[in-house]
Scaffold this motif. Structure first.
Motif, PDB file in Angstrom:
ATOM      1  N   ASP A 153      -2.521   6.820   8.276  1.00 18.57           N
ATOM      2  CA  ASP A 153      -1.065   6.978   8.256  1.00 18.57           C
ATOM      3  C   ASP A 153      -0.584   7.317   6.841  1.00 18.57           C
ATOM      4  OD1 ASP A 153       1.585   6.907   9.011  1.00 18.57           O
ATOM      5  OD2 ASP A 153       1.587   4.805   9.636  1.00 18.57           O
ATOM      6  N   LEU A 154      -1.032   6.545   5.864  1.00 14.65           N
ATOM      7  CA  LEU A 154      -0.613   6.775   4.479  1.00 14.65           C
ATOM      8  C   LEU A 154      -1.133   8.109   3.934  1.00 14.65           C
ATOM      9  CD1 LEU A 154      -1.097   3.243   2.848  1.00 14.65           C
ATOM     10  CD2 LEU A 154       1.052   4.343   3.450  1.00 14.65           C
ATOM     11  N   SER A 155      -2.292   8.548   4.424  1.00 15.98           N
ATOM     12  CA  SER A 155      -2.902   9.762   3.878  1.00 15.98           C
ATOM     13  C   SER A 155      -2.079  11.016   4.178  1.00 15.98           C
ATOM     14  CB  SER A 155      -4.321   9.939   4.435  1.00 15.98           C
ATOM     15  OG  SER A 155      -4.289  10.315   5.801  1.00 15.98           O
ATOM     16  N   SER A 191       0.833  -1.208   0.000  1.00 14.03           N
ATOM     17  CA  SER A 191       0.000   0.000   0.000  1.00 14.03           C
ATOM     18  C   SER A 191       0.865   1.254   0.000  1.00 14.03           C
ATOM     19  CB  SER A 191      -0.932  -0.008   1.211  1.00 14.03           C
ATOM     20  OG  SER A 191      -1.805  -1.127   1.177  1.00 14.03           O
ATOM     21  N   LEU A 192       1.953   1.224   0.746  1.00 13.62           N
ATOM     22  CA  LEU A 192       2.878   2.363   0.760  1.00 13.62           C
ATOM     23  C   LEU A 192       3.429   2.629  -0.638  1.00 13.62           C
ATOM     24  CD1 LEU A 192       4.771   4.484   2.059  1.00 13.62           C
ATOM     25  CD2 LEU A 192       6.317   2.600   2.643  1.00 13.62           C
ATOM     26  N   SER A 222       9.901  -8.222   0.054  1.00  9.71           N
ATOM     27  CA  SER A 222      10.226  -8.513  -1.341  1.00  9.71           C
ATOM     28  C   SER A 222       8.960  -8.832  -2.131  1.00  9.71           C
ATOM     29  CB  SER A 222      11.242  -9.657  -1.436  1.00  9.71           C
ATOM     30  OG  SER A 222      10.821 -10.777  -0.679  1.00  9.71           O
ATOM     31  N   MET A 223       7.985  -9.499  -1.492  1.00 11.83           N
ATOM     32  CA  MET A 223       6.720  -9.793  -2.175  1.00 11.83           C
ATOM     33  C   MET A 223       5.939  -8.507  -2.432  1.00 11.83           C
ATOM     34  SD  MET A 223       4.857 -12.178  -3.537  1.00 11.83           S
ATOM     35  CE  MET A 223       4.193 -11.050  -4.756  1.00 11.83           C
ATOM     36  N   ALA A 224       5.968  -7.584  -1.478  1.00 16.36           N
ATOM     37  CA  ALA A 224       5.285  -6.305  -1.673  1.00 16.36           C
ATOM     38  C   ALA A 224       5.898  -5.557  -2.854  1.00 16.36           C
ATOM     39  CB  ALA A 224       5.383  -5.460  -0.401  1.00 16.36           C
ATOM     40  N   TYR A 225       7.226  -5.558  -2.934  1.00 16.15           N
ATOM     41  CA  TYR A 225       7.893  -4.910  -4.071  1.00 16.15           C
ATOM     42  C   TYR A 225       7.483  -5.578  -5.382  1.00 16.15           C
ATOM     43  CZ  TYR A 225      11.270  -4.053  -7.685  1.00 16.15           C
ATOM     44  OH  TYR A 225      11.831  -3.784  -8.913  1.00 16.15           O
TER      45      TYR A 225
END
Length: 331
Positions: free
Chosen positions: A44-46, A18-19, A229-232
């Motif tokens: 947090d992301l917002s 998400s980031l 690594s999976m998120a990337y």
């Protein structure tokens, strides 16, 4: 306007994914869905100064339907890691059920969305997704992808180490088959620019690509898996797809797809004897525009790896299709 949804956004893969998507200029609206913590992750992301607007939803009050409605892209890393005392079948039944439920919602409120499945076991969860979409009469094979990019990312990294390349991303390393263990078939003979893998390092390199996840679990003392690594990898595939949807040309990435429904895929499916299989996919405005056949140039070692992969995949696919067509157990 591009609306991207992450289903399972509060988890170990979902948060960094998400980031990364929040940082992408290709995403206008980022919607997070999970069973816990999503409003906090979204808040947090917002605060990050990029253009994507962020929202977070939980199951109450039809949260999944609100989150998914009219999404352009839905990325699904949802699921649980294997816990002590849990069998592989226990894990399969839980994660398969989670994916089935999410796809049912997507089929209802976002039938034209591009769906990217990360939830393991991908070899089975993608067939489950296809069966659910078929049952709802909204299955478009060009819009359903199993994300196998982590296998490619690992292959690039490990080959670069052996070949002495400083930038692994300059290499193209095709990886075909499935997304677990011996169903993963790296084609080192087709790396571009061409590299030479010493014979004495070949078997260990294949094993490292196939079982790289074990390396991470061991390094984390069993307290985690390959989440970053999976998120990337999930982000890399999503970004490439979004660029293709906006008209960028020449974008190719291997993905685990329903081959008979994709241009060029039927012939590959007949060769390998399974309908779900990962090959390089040319991406475009319609999603999977073309399956690229790279099976004509395999070495003897690669043919042996492929035979083992197909054997494993047949069982994985059958397990997924059977699960999808069983009525969910009432709680």
């Amino acid at each position: 306007m591009v609306k991207a949804v992450v289903a399972g956004a509060a988890g170990g893969i979902g948060q960094p994914l998400s980031l990364l998507l929040k940082l992408s200029p290709l995403v206008d609206e980022l919607v997070l869905y999970d069973v816990v913590n999503t409003p906090g992750v979204a808040a947090d992301l917002s605060h990050i100064s990029s253009n994507a607007k962020v929202g977070g939803y939980l199951p109450p009050d039809g949260g999944a339907k609100t989150a998914f409605k009219d999404a352009d892209v839905i990325v699904i890393p949802a699921g649980i890691p294997r816990k002590p005392g849990m069998t592989r079948d226990d894990l399969f039944n839980i994660n398969a059920g989670i994916v089935r439920g999410l796809i049912e919602v997507a089929a209802e409120v976002a039938p034209k969305a591009f769906i990217l499945v990360i939830s393991n076991p991908v070899n089975s969860t993608v067939p489950i997704s296809a069966e659910v979409l078929k049952a709802k009469n909204v299955f478009n094979p060009q819009r359903l992808f199993g994300v196998t990019t982590l296998d490619i990312v690992r292959a690039e990294t490990f080959v670069a180490e052996i070949a002495g390349k400083s930038n692994p991303q300059e290499l193209t390393v095709p990886v075909i088959g499935g997304h677990s263990g011996e169903t993963i078939v790296p084609l080192f003979s087709q790396v571009t620019p061409k590299v030479t893998i010493p014979d004495e390092k070949y078997d260990a390199l294949v094993h490292r690509v196939q079982f790289g996840g074990d390396e991470v679990v061991k390094a984390k003392d069993g307290l985690g898996s390959a989440t970053l690594s999976m998120a990337y990898a999930g982000y890399r595939f999503t970004e490439k797809l979004l660029k293709a949807l906006k008209g960028a040309k020449g974008l190719v990435e291997p993905s685990y797809v329903y081959l008979p429904g994709i241009p060029g895929g039927k012939e590959i499916a007949e060769k390998v004897g399974v309908e779900f299989f990962s090959v390089p996919i040319e991406l475009g405005p319609n999603g999977a525009e073309k399956a690229v056949d790279i099976l004509g140039d395999l070495t003897a070692k690669e043919k042996t790896l492929l035979e083992a992969a197909i054997k494993g995949l047949k069982g994985n696919i059958e397990k997924g299709v059977t699960f999808a067509n069983q009525p969910p157990q009432q709680k």
